[in-house]
Structures are given as C-alpha cells and as structure tokens.
Motif scaffolding. Structure first.
Motif, PDB file in Angstrom:
ATOM      1  N   VAL A 106       0.868  -1.187   0.063  1.00  0.00           N
ATOM      2  CA  VAL A 106       0.064   0.037   0.031  1.00  0.00           C
ATOM      3  C   VAL A 106       0.895   1.137  -0.049  1.00  0.00           C
ATOM      4  N   LYS A 107       0.691   2.102  -0.800  1.00  0.00           N
ATOM      5  CA  LYS A 107       1.424   3.581  -0.883  1.00  0.00           C
ATOM      6  C   LYS A 107       0.501   4.488  -0.278  1.00  0.00           C
ATOM      7  N   VAL A 108       1.003   5.029   0.732  1.00  0.00           N
ATOM      8  CA  VAL A 108       0.338   6.159   1.340  1.00  0.00           C
ATOM      9  C   VAL A 108       1.076   7.483   1.260  1.00  0.00           C
ATOM     10  N   ALA A 109       0.436   8.270   0.662  1.00  0.00           N
ATOM     11  CA  ALA A 109       1.217   9.820   0.283  1.00  0.00           C
ATOM     12  C   ALA A 109       0.976  10.634   1.748  1.00  0.00           C
ATOM     13  N   VAL A 110       2.111  11.141   1.967  1.00  0.00           N
ATOM     14  CA  VAL A 110       2.228  12.319   2.991  1.00  0.00           C
ATOM     15  C   VAL A 110       2.187  13.608   2.577  1.00  0.00           C
ATOM     16  N   VAL A 111       1.190  14.454   2.405  1.00  0.00           N
ATOM     17  CA  VAL A 111       1.093  15.903   1.836  1.00  0.00           C
ATOM     18  C   VAL A 111       1.643  16.802   3.001  1.00  0.00           C
ATOM     19  N   ILE A 128       2.200   2.320  12.616  1.00  0.00           N
ATOM     20  CA  ILE A 128       1.036   1.408  12.445  1.00  0.00           C
ATOM     21  C   ILE A 128       1.270   0.307  11.308  1.00  0.00           C
ATOM     22  N   ALA A 129       1.546   0.896  10.239  1.00  0.00           N
ATOM     23  CA  ALA A 129       1.599  -0.225   8.958  1.00  0.00           C
ATOM     24  C   ALA A 129       2.999  -0.154   8.507  1.00  0.00           C
ATOM     25  N   PRO A 130       4.103  -0.779   9.185  1.00  0.00           N
ATOM     26  CA  PRO A 130       5.496  -0.676   8.907  1.00  0.00           C
ATOM     27  C   PRO A 130       5.761  -1.154   7.645  1.00  0.00           C
ATOM     28  N   ASP A 131       5.299  -1.883   6.866  1.00  0.00           N
ATOM     29  CA  ASP A 131       5.390  -2.499   5.598  1.00  0.00           C
ATOM     30  C   ASP A 131       4.934  -1.731   4.480  1.00  0.00           C
ATOM     31  N   ALA A 132       3.918  -0.542   4.801  1.00  0.00           N
ATOM     32  CA  ALA A 132       3.595   0.371   3.799  1.00  0.00           C
ATOM     33  C   ALA A 132       4.669   1.193   3.344  1.00  0.00           C
ATOM     34  N   THR A 133       4.414   1.720   1.874  1.00  0.00           N
ATOM     35  CA  THR A 133       5.490   2.621   1.189  1.00  0.00           C
ATOM     36  C   THR A 133       4.890   4.141   1.378  1.00  0.00           C
ATOM     37  N   ALA A 150      -5.722   2.796   7.733  1.00  0.00           N
ATOM     38  CA  ALA A 150      -6.306   2.622   6.169  1.00  0.00           C
ATOM     39  C   ALA A 150      -5.382   1.741   5.429  1.00  0.00           C
ATOM     40  N   ALA A 151      -3.947   1.831   5.711  1.00  0.00           N
ATOM     41  CA  ALA A 151      -3.047   1.218   4.935  1.00  0.00           C
ATOM     42  C   ALA A 151      -3.235  -0.413   5.152  1.00  0.00           C
ATOM     43  N   LEU A 152      -3.456  -0.501   6.716  1.00  0.00           N
ATOM     44  CA  LEU A 152      -3.603  -1.988   7.188  1.00  0.00           C
ATOM     45  C   LEU A 152      -4.688  -2.577   6.442  1.00  0.00           C
ATOM     46  N   ILE A 153      -5.804  -1.865   6.488  1.00  0.00           N
ATOM     47  CA  ILE A 153      -7.213  -2.292   5.704  1.00  0.00           C
ATOM     48  C   ILE A 153      -7.023  -2.433   4.594  1.00  0.00           C
ATOM     49  N   ARG A 154      -6.446  -1.530   3.639  1.00  0.00           N
ATOM     50  CA  ARG A 154      -6.280  -1.904   2.198  1.00  0.00           C
ATOM     51  C   ARG A 154      -5.571  -2.968   1.866  1.00  0.00           C
ATOM     52  N   ALA A 155      -4.394  -3.176   2.563  1.00  0.00           N
ATOM     53  CA  ALA A 155      -3.574  -4.276   2.335  1.00  0.00           C
ATOM     54  C   ALA A 155      -4.165  -5.731   2.732  1.00  0.00           C
ATOM     55  N   ALA A 156      -5.237  -5.795   3.628  1.00  0.00           N
ATOM     56  CA  ALA A 156      -5.839  -6.841   4.287  1.00  0.00           C
ATOM     57  C   ALA A 156      -7.009  -7.371   3.451  1.00  0.00           C
ATOM     58  N   GLN A 157      -7.557  -6.143   2.987  1.00  0.00           N
ATOM     59  CA  GLN A 157      -9.005  -6.380   2.246  1.00  0.00           C
ATOM     60  C   GLN A 157      -8.917  -5.447   0.942  1.00  0.00           C
TER      61      GLN A 157
END
Length: 315
Positions: free
Chosen positions: A15-20, A76-81, A221-228
C-alpha cells in the motif's frame, strides 16, 4: 493503538500512502527502504524525500516506522510505502496552488491513501477542487477536522469512488488537540504529546497537532487496504468508523464515532460477527415467518370450522 495485534493479518504491504506535508527525511534509519523519492511541488521538479520542518517525517514515522529499531516509536503499518509530497518549505500554510497540485500528484502517483497535513487548507476553492477530483478515484483522503466552517468537497464526476475522512486529535483525558467545528469530527486518534521520529533520526520527538492523528488513521487505512484489497475507499472509511471505540454516545458532536481501533478494523472476527448477526437476523426472520404462517393456517382453520358449524345450524 496496539497495532501489532493486527500484524498477524497485515502490515500494510503493497500500500502506498502519500504524506502531503513538509517532505520526509528518508535517511532516518527507522524509515529505511520505506520512503519513495516523492515530489516537491514548491519547486516544480524537486524531490520529496528530505524534510526541513519535521512534521512530515513525524507523520511518516507514525504510519510506517520500523519497529525493529530498539527504542523507536512503532509505525501502524510498517510495511507500507511512504510517498512524500512536499507542499511547504517554511512555516505557515502552503500556497493554494501548491496544495492543490500536491493532492493531484499524490493521486496520479498511485497512492491509495493520502494523509493531508495541517499546512493544507481544504477550504480554499483550488484545494477543494483538487480534492473533488481525487474523490473520483478509489482513494481515501485523511485530513484534519476543520476548525472553521467549510463545505466538504464532493466528487467532481459521477463515479465518486473515493472518500474523505475528517479526523480529530485527542490527548490524555480525551482533550481535543484543537477546537474543531461541532459535528465535523468523524473519528479521533492520538494527537497530543505523540512520540514519533524527528529529522535526522535519534531519540523520539514529542509532537502535538491534528496532523499526527491524521497519520494514525492513514496507517490504519493502509492496514485495511492491504488486508482487504477488494474494499473501496468508501468501504475502508466505513470500516474505520464502524470499528472505532465510542467516546460518549456515538456519533458524538466532539469525537464522532470515537477512537480508532486498528486491530479491530482488520480482524476477521469483525466479519464473522457481522455474518453471524446477519444469519441470526435471517434465522429470526425465517422463524417469525413460520410462526406467522402457522398462526394464519390455524386462524383459517378456526374460521372454516365456524363457518361449517353455522351452516349445520342453519340447515
């Protein structure tokens, strides 16, 4: 947040999370390998993986900081980008044109979750227009709850696949990080005296601000998007709200649905409970239908019997 309870199911991988915000310091050890080059919209073609203010790096640490580094805060989601999009260099608010461009860059770069920092004013018409365009994609934008009256942007087109989630920050005793507009907060997360990463690494830095609550929700949200991955952004938003721990009577004018619960939001047990509830409702409905059917048949039998008796007496 006890996010580690969710890591047997998901750690946000893919999951790619943008930090604006102010960019992200990619040299910090706890973020090693987790930060993309990103973009600096303030200079046109610059990189977003450096940070001179620190707020973006702190947000990134909350979202995806490495838990294996001793003494460091846990993401929270240590494997997210993390996709850093720098929208401000100095202190103060971002220029509306830069903020609008930053949101569009985040979406076009493939971020499925966008964490909007406090330097961005969603009430500005140009920014609101970019948010409306983003909502036409399957993107969850997490932003701080407004502190002044603002009309939430709506999707620009008909698809409306995205969602906007307004977040409030709280501290010990449930005090709010800011004075939010009554009824604007949808969920809350830690936003007062939050420990996270600082520019250059080293010891944890304590931070206060709504943007840090936004980072917690973005990580969830990254956890949820990766899981489902089949869930839409709107469904991810509803899952975050639906699994929050109520503060007061939910929904509450100050706290919305309550404190987020990352572990519960990705737990299979949540679906199981919903399925059981649906089955119970279905069984109850079927049982009621059978009971009503028997009652109707019995009633019809009684009426038929009375009619026969009346005919006999009349004869």
């Amino acid at each position: 947040m006890a996010a580690d309870s969710a890591w047997t199911l998901t750690r946000g991988n893919g999951v790619k999370v943008a930090v604006v915000d102010s960019g992200v310091d990619a040299s910090v050890q706890q973020l090693s390998g987790r930060v993309a080059v990103g973009a600096d919209v303030t200079v046109g073609n610059g990189r977003g993986d450096t940070d001179c203010l620190g707020s973006g790096t702190a947000m990134a640490g909350i979202i995806a900081g490495d838990s294996s580094v001793d003494g460091s805060p846990v993401g929270i989601a240590p494997d997210a980008t993390i996709l850093p999009v720098r929208v401000v260099r100095g202190s103060g608010a971002a220029r509306p044109a830069d903020a609008a461009n930053a949101i569009e860059v985040a979406v076009s770069a493939g971020a499925s979750v966008v964490a909007v920092g406090s330097h961005v004013d969603l009430g500005d018409p140009a920014v609101a227009s970019s948010v409306a365009t983003a909502l036409d994609h399957d993107v969850l934008l997490v932003a701080g709850a407004p502190t002044k009256a603002v009309t939430p942007p709506s999707p620009a087109g008909r698809s409306g696949g995205g969602a906007l989630l307004f977040t409030g920050g709280v501290g010990a005793g449930d005090q709010l990080a800011e004075q939010y507009v009554a009824g604007a907060v949808e969920v809350v997360a830690p936003g007062v005296d939050v420990a996270s990463l600082g520019v250059g690494g080293g010891r944890a830095v304590s931070n206060t601000g709504t943007e840090f609550a936004v980072a917690f929700v973005a990580g969830q949200a990254a956890l949820i998007r990766a899981a489902q991955p089949d869930l839409t952004a709107a469904q991810v938003k509803e899952r975050i709200r639906g699994t929050a721990d109520a503060i007061g009577t939910a929904p509450d004018a100050k706290y919305g649905s309550g404190m987020i619960n990352p572990a519960a939001s990705v737990s299979v047990a949540v679906d199981d409970r919903n399925q059981v509830a649906s089955q119970q409702q279905g069984s109850t409905g079927a049982a009621l239908a059978v009971i009503l059917g028997i009652a109707l048949l019995c009633g019809a039998g009684v009426v038929f019997g009375l009619r026969l008796r009346r005919r006999r007496f009349a004869g």
